[in-house]
Design a protein around this motif. Sequence first.
Motif, short mmCIF file in Angstrom:
data_model
loop_
_atom_site.label_atom_id
_atom_site.label_comp_id
_atom_site.label_asym_id
_atom_site.label_seq_id
_atom_site.Cartn_x
_atom_site.Cartn_y
_atom_site.Cartn_z
N MET A 24 15.79 5.78 4.43
CA MET A 24 15.50 6.83 5.41
C MET A 24 16.24 6.57 6.72
N VAL A 25 17.01 7.55 7.16
CA VAL A 25 17.74 7.43 8.42
C VAL A 25 16.76 7.52 9.58
N HIS A 26 16.88 6.59 10.51
CA HIS A 26 15.97 6.57 11.65
C HIS A 26 16.73 6.19 12.91
N GLU A 57 0.82 -1.21 0.00
CA GLU A 57 0.00 0.00 0.00
C GLU A 57 0.86 1.26 0.00
N LEU A 58 1.97 1.22 0.74
CA LEU A 58 2.88 2.37 0.79
C LEU A 58 3.40 2.70 -0.60
N LEU A 59 3.89 1.69 -1.31
CA LEU A 59 4.44 1.95 -2.64
C LEU A 59 3.35 2.37 -3.62
N ALA A 60 2.21 1.70 -3.56
CA ALA A 60 1.12 2.04 -4.48
C ALA A 60 0.63 3.47 -4.28
N GLY A 104 10.69 -1.13 8.56
CA GLY A 104 9.66 -0.68 9.48
C GLY A 104 9.73 -1.35 10.82
N VAL A 105 8.77 -1.01 11.67
CA VAL A 105 8.75 -1.52 13.03
C VAL A 105 7.31 -1.69 13.49
N LEU A 135 6.09 2.08 8.67
CA LEU A 135 6.93 1.69 7.54
C LEU A 135 7.57 2.91 6.89
N PHE A 136 8.75 2.72 6.28
CA PHE A 136 9.45 3.81 5.61
C PHE A 136 10.43 3.21 4.60
#
Length: 216
Positions: free
Chosen positions: A176-178, A70-73, A113-114, A171-172
Amino acid sequence: GNRALCAAAARAYDAVRARLPADTTATGVNHALFEWQMRVLRKTGAVAASLGAVPLWADVQTAARGAARELLAAHGGDPAKVDAATCVSWISVHVVGDSVHEPHNTDDSLVGGVYYVSVPPGSQDLALYDPRGARPFDAGDGGGGRRRVARPDAPFHRTVELPAAEGVLVLFPGWMVHQVLPSAASSRASETYRVSISVNFKGEWQDTTGLSLAFP
């Protein structure tokens, strides 16, 4: 489900800690827990049985894959990339007030993600850094466990800090630095554990660098 997985993670953490020198920091124990899980994965091709036996583990993998699609879409990516990706997951256990996870990204991750299993009071936030700004890797320790980072010029100066919440999945993109920030108060004496599942869908950064993402 969360309670059962939290208990299994705590047992694994305590077992790893028992094999380490007494002066090992809580952060060091969490790193050792990660290494133990990766050794099991390399040897067996699966998550440690004590963790994978909890039904929630498989549920999180399924939910995370669907959410990554879903994130990519939603942001201009190709969700089929997630379908073809291997998901590597591991448990992280932080002692509230005594352990952190320094700024990092995942070099071989399409989406990371977490999922938060247990979030006791005083738990640390998740910080997401704008990749166009100052790199937190490049700065020294400013004291108190926080990195000293030169504040970049606008519009690259914003850091998003997301409060951890039990049952929430974040999710990311892998680039991405986290960071898990240190909490203000320590509850080491009560051994209060902040437990999360990290998910890492293997892939190439080039497949997500064009996503239409924006910092607030």
